[in-house]
Design an enzyme around this catalytic site. Structure first.
Site, PDB file in Angstrom:
ATOM      1  N   GLU A   1       0.841  -1.202   0.000  1.00 53.00           N
ATOM      2  CA  GLU A   1       0.000   0.000   0.000  1.00 53.00           C
ATOM      3  C   GLU A   1       0.874   1.249   0.000  1.00 53.00           C
ATOM      4  O   GLU A   1       1.879   1.318   0.713  1.00 53.00           O
ATOM      5  CB  GLU A   1      -0.889  -0.020   1.241  1.00 53.00           C
ATOM      6  CG  GLU A   1      -1.704   1.234   1.484  1.00 53.00           C
ATOM      7  CD  GLU A   1      -2.533   1.142   2.772  1.00 53.00           C
ATOM      8  OE1 GLU A   1      -2.784   2.199   3.384  1.00 53.00           O
ATOM      9  OE2 GLU A   1      -2.916   0.010   3.167  1.00 53.00           O
TER      10      GLU A   1
ATOM     11  N   GLU B   1      -3.241  10.839   3.749  1.00 54.08           N
ATOM     12  CA  GLU B   1      -4.219  10.600   4.800  1.00 54.08           C
ATOM     13  C   GLU B   1      -4.285  11.892   5.601  1.00 54.08           C
ATOM     14  O   GLU B   1      -3.263  12.366   6.091  1.00 54.08           O
ATOM     15  CB  GLU B   1      -3.804   9.452   5.721  1.00 54.08           C
ATOM     16  CG  GLU B   1      -4.134   8.075   5.213  1.00 54.08           C
ATOM     17  CD  GLU B   1      -3.839   7.004   6.241  1.00 54.08           C
ATOM     18  OE1 GLU B   1      -4.683   6.120   6.432  1.00 54.08           O
ATOM     19  OE2 GLU B   1      -2.756   7.060   6.851  1.00 54.08           O
TER      20      GLU B   1
END
Length: 441
Positions: free
Chosen positions: A146, A151
């Site tokens: 990932e 974020e």
């Protein structure tokens, strides 16, 4: 920039020569010697309509609703197709309460195709005013690798100030059975707003250059702010079996309630917050992807070979907090045929005068050694009396006096003379020894 309604109609019949929203915004990463950037067809300026229910053929050319598999999301998240849409020139990822439950309906979309390195990816976004994550990320089909381009947890709750003022720039490697998860936890993975205050009340350009399986470069508003490189930062426990971030991945935009935040005392969004349209929308103006390809034009401006080398011992000034009994914070020494600087400790620095011949993006390369884990070298430039931190690079533990080239990312410099500071910014009291550094194209 968004097109007018008339321009939207014309876009249906557009050719590759038509302007996109990002035209005129340079790619901040360097494509490498002899290369130029080629736009990838997954790029999308969202200048079309895709209603919450039904979407549109244009949307489905690139994207699908929901996650890359039937999973509905973490914690109280429940991915919900109608909570994603394209309207007014933006991708809209919305969060709302699932009626009669504690669940949160969250928008999510993923790319139909997978992408792989080398790849530069960048989006222009505005985040929610919620304690949920706003995410732009890549994930392999088996959910073992990932890359988190973004974020962000933007909330005006007083308890959330620390997260509100930072962007999370990270990656994960997993083993699924038995479950194991690694992501970097160094300070550099949380990037604070250099102007202070929140990120949520502004549009942000957020990008990552997936250089190769062992190198990620992160960019915020066109500035190179972080590099992670080598096994010690990408996969120190060998979860990828020595391959690094090598698998093709699909692109995801979503909002998420993440349970780890509950354990730290962050309450999920309230009904009132989720119902407030000024709070509950994660907006994406555009997303673009580029692959480096050979430059067949050649000979254009800035294509000539440039290499500006600075010996580490040729500093103008040194400073810091640890002297180790030396006459100054940093010392010079010779090992074999190499003269270098040592006794560089946490928060020590060396300043240099550097002259470059052209306005351009330069690659930074350090010839560096370290015998500890946790060292970091930051590249700062004095801009009108203020030090601007341009790149942050983890220094691998390869042994003292074992000098190795280390990519320090890229920095944009105008032609002329600059004052540069190399700063020991890691977590260990000891940091690194440096032979030289080079700026090149």
């Amino acid at each position: 920039m968004k097109t007018t309604q008339c321009a939207l109609a014309a876009l249906v019949f557009s050719t590759p020569l038509m302007a996109a929203d990002w035209d005129g915004t340079p790619v901040p990463a360097d494509a490498g010697p002899g290369n130029t950037w080629e736009l990838h067809p997954l790029s999308d300026d969202f200048n079309y309509s895709a209603p919450a229910s039904g979407k549109s053929a244009t949307f489905f050319e690139r994207w699908s609703e929901g996650f890359i598999n039937p999973w509905l999301g973490p914690g109280e998240t429940e991915y919900y197709g109608p909570n994603s849409s394209v309207e007014s020139g933006n991708l809209v990822i919305k969060a709302s309460r699932k009626a009669g439950t504690t669940k949160i309906h969250a928008g999510a979309i993923h790319s139909n195709e997978s992408v792989t390195y080398p790849l530069y990816m960048e989006a222009r976004v505005q985040v929610t005013n919620l304690t949920m994550a706003n995410a732009f990320w890549l994930l392999s089909s088996d959910s073992t690798q990932e890359i988190d381009v973004l974020e962000s947890y933007g909330s005006d709750r007083p308890s959330e100030t620390w997260f509100d003022e930072r962007l999370h720039l990270s990656h994960h490697v997993f083993i699924r059975e038995p479950f194991q998860d690694y992501q970097p936890k160094d300070d550099g993975s949380w990037y604070p707003n250099p102007n202070g205050g929140t990120w949520r009340d502004q549009w942000i350009r957020i990008g990552t250059y997936w250089v190769d399986p062992w190198t990620l470069e992160y960019y915020v508003n066109g500035e190179h702010v972080r590099t992670v490189t080598g096994p010690s930062m990408i996969d120190p426990y060998g979860y990828t079996g020595g391959t690094g971030l090598s698998k093709p991945m699909q692109v995801i935009f979503d909002a998420e309630h993440q349970p780890w935040r509950d354990t730290q005392g962050t309450a999920p969004p309230t009904d009132e917050e989720l119902a407030d349209p000024s709070r509950n929308k994660f907006l994406v103006d555009w997303v673009r992807f580029y692959k480096p390809v050979p430059d067949t034009n050649g000979g254009g401006p800035g294509n000539g070979s440039i290499s500006v080398e600075k010996e580490a011992e040729d500093f103008d000034n040194v400073g810091g907090y640890f002297s180790d009994g030396q006459s100054q914070a940093i010392s010079t020494y010779t090992t074999g045929a190499t003269t270098a600087i040592n006794y560089v400790n946490r928060e020590d620095y060396a300043d240099y005068t550097v002259t470059v011949p052209e306005d351009r993006i330069y690659n930074i390369t350090y010839n560096i050694s370290s015998g500890i884990t946790g060292g970091r070298i930051d590249f700062l430039v004095n801009e009108s009396g203020t030090w601007s931190n341009k790149t942050q690079t983890a220094v691998p533990n390869a042994g003292w006096n074992n000098f190795q080239p280390l990519s320090g990312g890229t920095v944009y410099l105008e032609a002329g003379t600059h004052t540069v500071r190399l700063y020991g910014a890691g977590t260990h009291d000891w940091q690194w020894n440096l032979d030289k550094f080079t700026l090149s194209n």
